[in-house]
Write a protein that holds these residues in place. Structure first.
Motif, PDB file in Angstrom:
ATOM      1  N   PRO A   1       0.810  -1.230   0.000  1.00 41.37           N
ATOM      2  CA  PRO A   1       0.000   0.000   0.000  1.00 41.37           C
ATOM      3  C   PRO A   1       0.840   1.276   0.000  1.00 41.37           C
ATOM      4  CG  PRO A   1      -0.120  -1.143   2.128  1.00 41.37           C
ATOM      5  CD  PRO A   1       0.573  -2.063   1.183  1.00 41.37           C
ATOM      6  N   HIS A   2       2.110   1.160   0.400  1.00 43.77           N
ATOM      7  CA  HIS A   2       2.954   2.373   0.405  1.00 43.77           C
ATOM      8  C   HIS A   2       3.261   2.855  -1.000  1.00 43.77           C
ATOM      9  CE1 HIS A   2       5.684  -1.122   0.315  1.00 43.77           C
ATOM     10  NE2 HIS A   2       6.483  -0.349  -0.379  1.00 43.77           N
ATOM     11  N   LEU A   3       2.910   2.053  -2.018  1.00 43.38           N
ATOM     12  CA  LEU A   3       3.109   2.488  -3.401  1.00 43.38           C
ATOM     13  C   LEU A   3       1.835   3.084  -3.994  1.00 43.38           C
ATOM     14  CD1 LEU A   3       5.429  -0.384  -4.728  1.00 43.38           C
ATOM     15  CD2 LEU A   3       6.048   1.837  -3.734  1.00 43.38           C
ATOM     16  N   ALA A   4       0.862   3.395  -3.137  1.00 41.02           N
ATOM     17  CA  ALA A   4      -0.436   3.898  -3.598  1.00 41.02           C
ATOM     18  C   ALA A   4      -0.317   5.127  -4.492  1.00 41.02           C
ATOM     19  CB  ALA A   4      -1.332   4.218  -2.397  1.00 41.02           C
ATOM     20  N   CYS A   5       0.688   5.989  -4.231  1.00 38.63           N
ATOM     21  CA  CYS A   5       0.776   7.245  -4.987  1.00 38.63           C
ATOM     22  C   CYS A   5       1.028   7.005  -6.466  1.00 38.63           C
ATOM     23  CB  CYS A   5       1.832   8.179  -4.400  1.00 38.63           C
ATOM     24  SG  CYS A   5       3.513   7.597  -4.564  1.00 38.63           S
ATOM     25  N   PHE A   6       1.391   5.783  -6.831  1.00 43.64           N
ATOM     26  CA  PHE A   6       1.640   5.490  -8.235  1.00 43.64           C
ATOM     27  C   PHE A   6       0.395   5.030  -8.989  1.00 43.64           C
ATOM     28  CE2 PHE A   6       5.799   4.962  -6.176  1.00 43.64           C
ATOM     29  CZ  PHE A   6       6.609   5.691  -7.036  1.00 43.64           C
TER      30      PHE A   6
END
Lengths: 388, 388, 388, 388
Positions: free
Chosen positions: B359-364
């Motif tokens: 989920p820490h890659l959500a900004c992509f």
């Protein structure tokens, strides 16, 4: 009930009239609170003062009464129809009676000495407080923008300390001081919180922070972030987070209200555009970026600003891309609820005994005192952090 | 040196070719890393794999070679001039040799059974890994978008668990599964990290999270947030923070690449526009808001998307205001560096032994797995928090 | 004084109410004639009927009275404030009394036979004429748009001649005829000029030209050219004159009035967008050009249409360039004065004994009868040539 | 074959290089003639000189050769790729050899007297003609814009007659004359047609018309109408024909080529914006209209101009509406084909023995000589009328 007074500098202007009418209409359930940040559930537990309890007054240099001022605001904004004004006749009448003659420098040259001006302004504010048995008063500058102050001899030096400021006010240099600064001094010395919603100097010099602390009052400013700059500071962090290189960011603002008219003075324009550009440059720290802000007076737009921003940027593989935005907003409708928010937060700070700059209110300003943070979301985070 | 392999699904497409060429050019100092998020100083201490060490390969359904694919990308984007391609002849030749025949459903009907397809895809990926002595492989779906999957009988049910997924793959229902899902299964069963940069189903069903954890691999997706939706999710929080009420938010996207061409299929378009709209609605939680997303195919634009968004909003005193933005970007130039970023972060997760959704890659992503956060700045905060 | 009657089909709609109120206000000096083409000095010598002498009436399917209709128009446009309506109470009362029950097909299926409908509509128009002792009457269709008529069996064939039309009206096929056509027949058979300001069929079939000539009446149409298409047909000739090759011309229209609501019917939308696109294609005769017109319903915009056009074009040395325009206009404020112009020009033609199509009025329409000229300036030249 | 020479003032600039390369490429079938007005079938019967037969030469103040100039144009426009330049090596070499040292005023103060400068410029042009055995020569000013000339003492007076001009050239005042005027005199005295594609003074004074007639040569100018002003003069007549009242028309131009750089000189900017604004005001004759033109230098845009125009207008019932347009064009790609058109039409006039101003070429200029017509379509009608 503890009552809070709101003292406007520029009491007949569009922002003051919209704020006062809006507060009265909201309190009576005639209108909603859209646009008021302080109505957000995030702030519900703070016990902010209800806007319905505000008592309004202020200084004004124009000599016509509040009635004609409300008509003029209606012509510029279309937001204060006769029907609404009629229903608020009583509280508006009270407001109208509390508007006193303001102080302005005509032809760039003050006729009175500064200390006596400050004294007169203080008396107006203090009698307003006594007459209405107010617990606390927040003074808000919503007058027309002044020219950039940088050319005033000795001010940068004297402005570093509260003593320096007192000295220049009493001395011969006092005649050259910007009215906005005298108002700020009067507010603080009267024990009022002070909010500078304009690009004028107001309380921006470091010595004013000291003065505020000495008098136990909080202050915030300057230059309300209502439209184009708001969008700029919400968007620019997106470009930096994506490491897209902004080559050029050009902003053009068209507006036709009295604020726009004063901007025909190149020195006023410089003060305003400097704030707008500095906010951007503090986020996108790239000296190679070209940026410019234009503000032009277009009378037919009245209070409805139209801004066009062109953003030229470079991406991977050297791709040159562009984003543009167009903002069409009513300046007073954007400013007025923020003014009410600021009064409420300043009132809270007074109650809590906080003094000096309020950096947690940075999200409301183009050039916030007490902080260098311009990223809008980061600023909003600061407000929520203060609340917790 | 520990080597990382990048396996593209859609290896000849614009995004894959731009990512591979860009990585090679950046590693050789021929081009800068503008647009690569992972090059930000915030991530310097992580020891992310240098893109210069990536070995590229992939699946591709088109039968022409890499050379014609690069020419086609140059025609669509103008970003891969002959001169650049010539200087990268050697690494591109290696990439070209590692492209294997992909799997597609022709005419909406699979000819092979799913289990044997997954087996074949796994063999391709695993032999790529062995041949190149790769420590870790990240599989990235950058193929054309598939139609919405919702109509596939039994899939919603079976997709809830890893067992359900294995059962449907082995059974008769397997013929109906979207290729993107078979690729994702093959990647995970081969011990690879999996990234879904498209709006296709891929690893979006809950059972795939379980499968990923069973195989000890991380995954992320879906649908790269590169342009209009990126701006939307950066701007929408500004409206909510200011309590400006968005009445309507209409988005129109024009594009002319193969992604645009597949969008002429109404079911593909629905999948794509749903992601774009959901992102907005998760930020502005107002059922009364009208919103729509249009995507139209305009061949002359090729890979250069032009989007116009119209935002109608209400402020204080009922003022009706508007903001519009126009985005003109090269889709591949925006996507390619993010693909490289995702590979680096997935590679890090593999090294750290993390598995399941990231989920820490959500900004992509437009529709991030493992989180409901769509606010771009909040998502970026999640990435920075992960790093610390 | 010779009096002219104006009979609206859709008498309670925004366009009819704005036209009637505007004419009344202009005649009394309460408002100017901005937007009325016929007030141009070019036409001063023609002796056009003064709008102050018009007597208004019409058909309307909505059952609420004129008062609520005026309120609704004010809500949608903001152009008919109470104060204005109060000052026009008397003439508006006369108008209100002359509004009769209109004819609509509910659920796509007529309940009455066509001949008896035409008879009833004629009686309404003729009694309006007698009651008010009118010299001439102009019937103007400003009702909501109907679906495209192309699917009606036998109509294309029958519509070629006046006889064919009479036959189909009397026969069983008459039940399927679009209401707009029955209104047009009733108007012509009553000796009235007929103007079709909508995209509905009206008098567009060739046999209607014959019918008009038989009854000695002029007619014009169809689909008022008020906004985006107006700009299109003013701009497109610039591209052809400069031999700039238009690759794509994409138009997106957002509107929220009842016209917009009917456009949610895909068949209505098709009729409307076809006219818009055909106008462009008749000027830019390039089969390779991509063009599309989108119309979307955005309720918050009410009568204020916002359109965005994107024009991608090629110049010398293969340069790819772009032009965009954004049009923000109040549909009724644009349409109403043109309706008054058309009445005046049709009234003049009646006086002069002209019958059949009026191609010199092409500049008012998206799909003009009697000519293929769409270039706006060329059309305006035709009007000036007619005058001389 | 009768040969025509094209002599550029500013031979290494973007416009000259694009015109020359484009003509050569078009003649060899390497590129099409998109953007060349004279290729329109309307003009087929005129027997215009084929651009393939043009011999190019010119004056240039920059000291680098044609090779670097072509590279610079490629950097600014992206329209002259190496491959194209290579294929045109031979004709470009001939062009390069015919470029002579131009005349410029350094630091605003001429060092030579005007008569000797004119003599030197004439010798360059005449030897070009002899050396290449040219039947006719057309001199075209495509150099950077000069400052407004209005401040030059005595020029307005002397410029009224050919004698006055000869007198000032020979006298002491000659040192203050703008170079563009000396070039124009040299061209005419050498028997060449003269085209002023810039906003510089050139042949704009009335005495120059007389001079042209004395020497039997035609001339045209000034300031090529290539982009924003073109659109303005195509659109403004639409507003007047519809009697929509334009309240404000604000234009903002962003560009980054050398033309843009010279515009940082406020006097140059004034000359340029005056032409742009005058064109608009001659069509919309309403003193109450507010209008302004801004030109800003944005280096990253190079030769790709971006302009935003905001048009605020009033319609019926006092409705306030707006139109905006955004123009994104490559200045040189727009100008170059028009330069070739002008050479062909000037060459035709020379052949026909026409002399003095050519008002039929008004459609090519922002400030046309010999006519006050600015309406683009009316101007184009003048060209077609001349042809018949």
């Amino acid at each position: 009930m503890q009552r809070t007074g709101v003292w406007f500098i520029g009491a007949h202007g569009c922002v003051a009239t919209c704020a006062a009418v809006g507060a009265m209409a909201f309190a009576r359930g005639l209108l909603g609170g859209t646009g008021m940040v302080s109505e957000h559930s995030d702030f519900a537990a703070l016990g902010l003062a209800p806007v319905g309890g505000f008592i309004f007054g202020g200084h004004e240099v124009a000599k016509t009464g509040l009635g004609p001022a409300l008509k003029k605001t209606q012509e510029s904004t279309g937001l204060l129809p006769d029907e609404l004004i009629l229903r608020l006749a009583k509280p508006l009448d009270l407001f109208g009676r509390e508007v006193k003659r303001g102080y302005a420098v005509s032809g760039g040259r003050a006729r009175s000495n500064a200390a006596s001006v400050v004294g007169r302004l203080r008396r107006d504010i203090e009698s307003f407080r006594r007459r209405n048995r107010l617990e606390r008063v927040v003074v808000v500058n919503v007058a027309s923008a002044e020219p950039a102050w940088e050319g005033i001899p000795g001010l940068a030096e004297a402005g570093r300390t509260a003593d320096g400021i007192r000295r220049i006010v009493r001395g011969r240099g006092g005649r050259g001081l910007p009215p906005s600064m005298l108002y700020a001094i009067a507010a603080m010395e009267s024990g009022c919180a002070y909010i500078n919603f304009t690009s004028s100097l107001g309380a921006s010099l470091p010595g004013m922070d000291e003065l505020a602390r000495e008098h136990g009052v909080p202050h915030a400013g300057r230059d309300g972030k209502t439209g184009e700059t708001l969008v700029k500071t919400a968007l620019a962090p997106m470009f930096t987070a994506r490491r897209l290189r902004v080559l050029s960011w050009e902003g053009h603002n068209l507006l036709g209200n009295s604020d726009g008219a004063t901007l025909r003075d190149e020195r006023v324009k410089r003060a305003k555009t400097a704030n707008k550009d500095a906010a951007l440059r503090s986020i996108i720290r790239d000296d190679a970026m070209h940026s410019a802000v234009r503000i032009d007076y277009v009378p037919s737009l009245a209070d409805w600003k139209t801004a066009w921003d062109f953003i030229h940027f470079e991406g991977f593989l050297g791709a040159r891309m562009a984003m543009q935005f167009i903002w069409q907003g009513c300046d007073s409708a954007l400013a007025a609820p923020l003014v009410l928010d600021l009064v409420r937060f300043a009132d809270l700070a007074l109650r809590r005994g906080e003094s000096g700059p309020m950096p947690h209110l940075a999200c409301f300003f183009k050039d916030p005192v007490g902080t260098d943070v311009h990223d809008f979301q980061a600023q909003y985070g600061m407000l929520r952090a203060y609340v917790r």
